[in-house]
Design a protein around this motif. Structure first.
Motif, PDB file in Angstrom:
ATOM      1  N   THR A  92       0.837  -1.208   0.000  1.00  0.00           N
ATOM      2  CA  THR A  92       0.000   0.000   0.000  1.00  0.00           C
ATOM      3  C   THR A  92       0.873   1.261   0.000  1.00  0.00           C
ATOM      4  N   ALA A  93       1.961   1.208   0.780  1.00  0.00           N
ATOM      5  CA  ALA A  93       2.865   2.363   0.813  1.00  0.00           C
ATOM      6  C   ALA A  93       3.475   2.613  -0.567  1.00  0.00           C
ATOM      7  N   LYS A  94       3.804   1.548  -1.279  1.00  0.00           N
ATOM      8  CA  LYS A  94       4.372   1.687  -2.627  1.00  0.00           C
ATOM      9  C   LYS A  94       3.343   2.276  -3.594  1.00  0.00           C
ATOM     10  N   VAL A  95       2.105   1.771  -3.490  1.00  0.00           N
ATOM     11  CA  VAL A  95       1.038   2.289  -4.351  1.00  0.00           C
ATOM     12  C   VAL A  95       0.792   3.771  -4.044  1.00  0.00           C
ATOM     13  N   ALA A  96       0.773   4.087  -2.746  1.00  0.00           N
ATOM     14  CA  ALA A  96       0.559   5.485  -2.349  1.00  0.00           C
ATOM     15  C   ALA A  96       1.656   6.372  -2.939  1.00  0.00           C
ATOM     16  N   GLU A  97       2.898   5.907  -2.892  1.00  0.00           N
ATOM     17  CA  GLU A  97       4.003   6.695  -3.445  1.00  0.00           C
ATOM     18  C   GLU A  97       3.836   6.901  -4.952  1.00  0.00           C
ATOM     19  N   MET A  98       3.444   5.818  -5.645  1.00  0.00           N
ATOM     20  CA  MET A  98       3.231   5.939  -7.095  1.00  0.00           C
ATOM     21  C   MET A  98       2.182   6.992  -7.418  1.00  0.00           C
ATOM     22  N   VAL A  99       1.068   6.917  -6.691  1.00  0.00           N
ATOM     23  CA  VAL A  99      -0.038   7.833  -6.960  1.00  0.00           C
ATOM     24  C   VAL A  99       0.345   9.267  -6.582  1.00  0.00           C
ATOM     25  N   LEU A 100       0.922   9.429  -5.382  1.00  0.00           N
ATOM     26  CA  LEU A 100       1.178  10.777  -4.861  1.00  0.00           C
ATOM     27  C   LEU A 100       2.340  11.453  -5.589  1.00  0.00           C
ATOM     28  N   SER A 101       3.505  10.794  -5.566  1.00  0.00           N
ATOM     29  CA  SER A 101       4.699  11.435  -6.143  1.00  0.00           C
ATOM     30  C   SER A 101       4.737  11.298  -7.655  1.00  0.00           C
ATOM     31  N   GLY A 102       4.262  10.143  -8.156  1.00  0.00           N
ATOM     32  CA  GLY A 102       4.384   9.902  -9.590  1.00  0.00           C
ATOM     33  C   GLY A 102       3.314  10.612 -10.384  1.00  0.00           C
ATOM     34  N   SER A 103       2.092  10.548  -9.885  1.00  0.00           N
ATOM     35  CA  SER A 103       0.989  11.027 -10.696  1.00  0.00           C
ATOM     36  C   SER A 103       0.482  12.405 -10.262  1.00  0.00           C
ATOM     37  N   ILE A 104      -0.023  12.488  -9.047  1.00  0.00           N
ATOM     38  CA  ILE A 104      -0.692  13.738  -8.625  1.00  0.00           C
ATOM     39  C   ILE A 104       0.283  14.914  -8.533  1.00  0.00           C
ATOM     40  N   GLY A 105       1.423  14.680  -7.873  1.00  0.00           N
ATOM     41  CA  GLY A 105       2.385  15.769  -7.688  1.00  0.00           C
ATOM     42  C   GLY A 105       2.851  16.350  -9.016  1.00  0.00           C
ATOM     43  N   LYS A 106       3.190  15.450  -9.933  1.00  0.00           N
ATOM     44  CA  LYS A 106       3.705  15.933 -11.229  1.00  0.00           C
ATOM     45  C   LYS A 106       2.617  16.635 -12.037  1.00  0.00           C
ATOM     46  N   ALA A 107       1.365  16.166 -11.907  1.00  0.00           N
ATOM     47  CA  ALA A 107       0.266  16.828 -12.618  1.00  0.00           C
ATOM     48  C   ALA A 107       0.084  18.254 -12.101  1.00  0.00           C
ATOM     49  N   LEU A 108       0.228  18.425 -10.793  1.00  0.00           N
ATOM     50  CA  LEU A 108       0.086  19.774 -10.226  1.00  0.00           C
ATOM     51  C   LEU A 108       1.216  20.691 -10.700  1.00  0.00           C
ATOM     52  N   VAL A 109       2.420  20.140 -10.714  1.00  0.00           N
ATOM     53  CA  VAL A 109       3.570  20.920 -11.205  1.00  0.00           C
ATOM     54  C   VAL A 109       3.291  21.381 -12.640  1.00  0.00           C
ATOM     55  N   ASP A 110       2.788  20.455 -13.439  1.00  0.00           N
ATOM     56  CA  ASP A 110       2.503  20.749 -14.831  1.00  0.00           C
ATOM     57  C   ASP A 110       1.458  21.869 -14.957  1.00  0.00           C
ATOM     58  N   GLU A 111       0.414  21.775 -14.154  1.00  0.00           N
ATOM     59  CA  GLU A 111      -0.652  22.793 -14.198  1.00  0.00           C
ATOM     60  C   GLU A 111      -0.101  24.167 -13.804  1.00  0.00           C
ATOM     61  N   LEU A 112       0.760  24.198 -12.794  1.00  0.00           N
ATOM     62  CA  LEU A 112       1.335  25.483 -12.377  1.00  0.00           C
ATOM     63  C   LEU A 112       2.231  26.043 -13.467  1.00  0.00           C
ATOM     64  N   GLN A 113       3.017  25.159 -14.059  1.00  0.00           N
ATOM     65  CA  GLN A 113       3.900  25.606 -15.152  1.00  0.00           C
ATOM     66  C   GLN A 113       3.085  26.209 -16.296  1.00  0.00           C
ATOM     67  N   MET A 114       1.883  25.620 -16.545  1.00  0.00           N
ATOM     68  CA  MET A 114       1.036  26.090 -17.649  1.00  0.00           C
ATOM     69  C   MET A 114       0.540  27.518 -17.426  1.00  0.00           C
ATOM     70  N   VAL A 115       0.440  27.937 -16.150  1.00  0.00           N
ATOM     71  CA  VAL A 115       0.045  29.330 -15.903  1.00  0.00           C
ATOM     72  C   VAL A 115       1.270  30.197 -15.592  1.00  0.00           C
ATOM     73  N   GLY A 116       2.436  29.684 -15.968  1.00  0.00           N
ATOM     74  CA  GLY A 116       3.641  30.507 -15.919  1.00  0.00           C
ATOM     75  C   GLY A 116       4.392  30.486 -14.602  1.00  0.00           C
ATOM     76  N   ILE A 117       4.024  29.562 -13.717  1.00  0.00           N
ATOM     77  CA  ILE A 117       4.684  29.501 -12.407  1.00  0.00           C
ATOM     78  C   ILE A 117       5.730  28.390 -12.420  1.00  0.00           C
ATOM     79  N   SER A 118       6.966  28.748 -12.066  1.00  0.00           N
ATOM     80  CA  SER A 118       8.004  27.722 -11.977  1.00  0.00           C
ATOM     81  C   SER A 118       7.750  26.890 -10.743  1.00  0.00           C
ATOM     82  N   SER A 119       7.626  25.603 -10.952  1.00  0.00           N
ATOM     83  CA  SER A 119       7.239  24.754  -9.847  1.00  0.00           C
ATOM     84  C   SER A 119       8.065  23.474  -9.852  1.00  0.00           C
ATOM     85  N   VAL A 120       8.345  22.948  -8.651  1.00  0.00           N
ATOM     86  CA  VAL A 120       9.097  21.697  -8.547  1.00  0.00           C
ATOM     87  C   VAL A 120       8.354  20.756  -7.598  1.00  0.00           C
ATOM     88  N   GLY A 121       8.161  19.536  -8.034  1.00  0.00           N
ATOM     89  CA  GLY A 121       7.508  18.543  -7.183  1.00  0.00           C
ATOM     90  C   GLY A 121       8.545  17.749  -6.411  1.00  0.00           C
TER      91      GLY A 121
END
Ligand SMILES: Nc1ncnc2c1ncn2[C@@H]1O[C@H](COP(=O)(O)OP(=O)(O)O)[C@@H](O)[C@H]1O
Ligand SMILES: [Mg+2]
Length: 291
Positions: A92-121
């Motif tokens: 479960t911890a591995k799945v949580a890491e995949m979802v949180l760090s791999g998917s959700i975090g990077k998607a948020l970084v991408d969305e911020l970058q799209m509105v011109g904000i430099s962001s790092v996950g």
């Protein structure tokens, strides 16, 4: 022309708040419906971008409980909760890491970058930012790889902030032996806010705020003192996922965060409304009872 003048006036009205908060660190715990609904997601991203553009230092800490549950289901694993905290075996911890760090975090970084904000996950593993040990719940029960944060190393976060990046933090931690922990994102947000000496800590959730009657939106508590909060947890008024959230509000205040809010993330632009207007969109938690 009239509407343009009105728009200008709205901006002018924000001047005192901009002056007051410019340079302030604001930690936003992002979770609930605001993370799933596309329109709300855009509104949160725009609010964070606005904070950054006018000189605040936003830090995003995101959750992802619903997404973790749904991937676990697809893998044929049931989720079990004890008082709002997920029981977490190694898989479960591995799945949580995949979802949180791999998917959700990077998607948020991408969305911020799209509105011109430099962001790092980052996750708590990067720079060993969130050093954890196994958390037992209030009743001493072992929840598996649920992380209790023992130490926040702010070196990486501060480096990012000093270089104008908006950090997006996934609530995944690590211990000295390299084990992966799933951290309740509320805890991660309050630990980060406390260690960065943030001025504000905002929890976006999918209820109006902290309610006296969980099923009656009109029973919202506009302010809640520490003593009242402890009483409501003890008598069961505050239940489930609201328990860690309220504990985190109190913890943030203890660590010197100036103001802590639980906001309704379903209200578009809840963050801007809270910071730049006098309109309440949730509950403010305070040490002492407010007059
Ligand atoms: N007194 C209360 N006031 C508001 N919400 C409560 C209360 N007691 C329990 N809750 C529950 O807590 C939930 C918020 O926690 P959680 O489900 O973990 O959401 P999040 O994703 O924001 O962490 C609410 O949706 C609500 O069902
Ligand atoms: Mg929660």
């Amino acid at each position: 022309m009239e509407t343009e003048i009105l728009k200008a006036e709205v901006l002018i009205e924000a001047i005192p708040y901009i002056r007051r908060f410019a340079g302030s660190t604001v930690v936003v715990k992002y979770g609930g419906s605001a993370m799933v609904d596309e329109k709300l997601k855009r509104s949160v991203i725009q609010d964070i971008a606005m904070l950054k553009y006018i000189g605040l230092k936003p830090v995003v800490v995101h959750g992802g409980g619903k997404e973790i549950t749904s991937l676990l289901e697809r893998l044929g694993k049931q989720s079990q909760f004890l008082d709002g905290l997920r029981v977490t075996d190694e898989e479960t911890a591995k799945v949580a890491e995949m979802v949180l760090s791999g998917s959700i975090g990077k998607a948020l970084v991408d969305e911020l970058q799209m509105v011109g904000i430099s962001s790092v996950g980052i996750s708590g593993k990067d720079g060993r930012s969130l050093l954890c040990s196994r958390k037992l719940d209030e009743k001493g029960r072992d929840l598996g790889f649920v992380g209790q944060i023992d130490h926040v190393d702010t070196t990486l976060l501060e480096t990012l902030l000093a270089n104008n990046f908006v950090p997006v933090v996934s609530p995944v931690g690590v211990d000295a032996a390299g084990n992966t922990y799933n951290i309740n994102a509320d805890y991660a947000a309050s630990a980060v806010a406390g260690s960065l000496s943030a001025q504000k800590l905002i929890f976006l959730t999918d209820v109006e705020g902290i309610l006296k009657d969980k099923d009656d939106p009109a029973s919202i508590l506009r302010t809640l003192s520490e003593q009242e909060a402890l009483g409501y947890i003890a008598d069961g008024t505050i239940k489930g996922g609201m328990i860690p959230k309220v504990q985190c509000c109190l913890d943030g205040l203890d660590k010197g965060v100036e103001s802590v809010h639980v906001l309704d993330g379903r209200v578009p632009h809840a963050i801007l409304l809270e910071i730049f207007t006098t309109k309440g969109v949730g509950t403010m938690v305070t040490k002492e009872k407010q007059a």
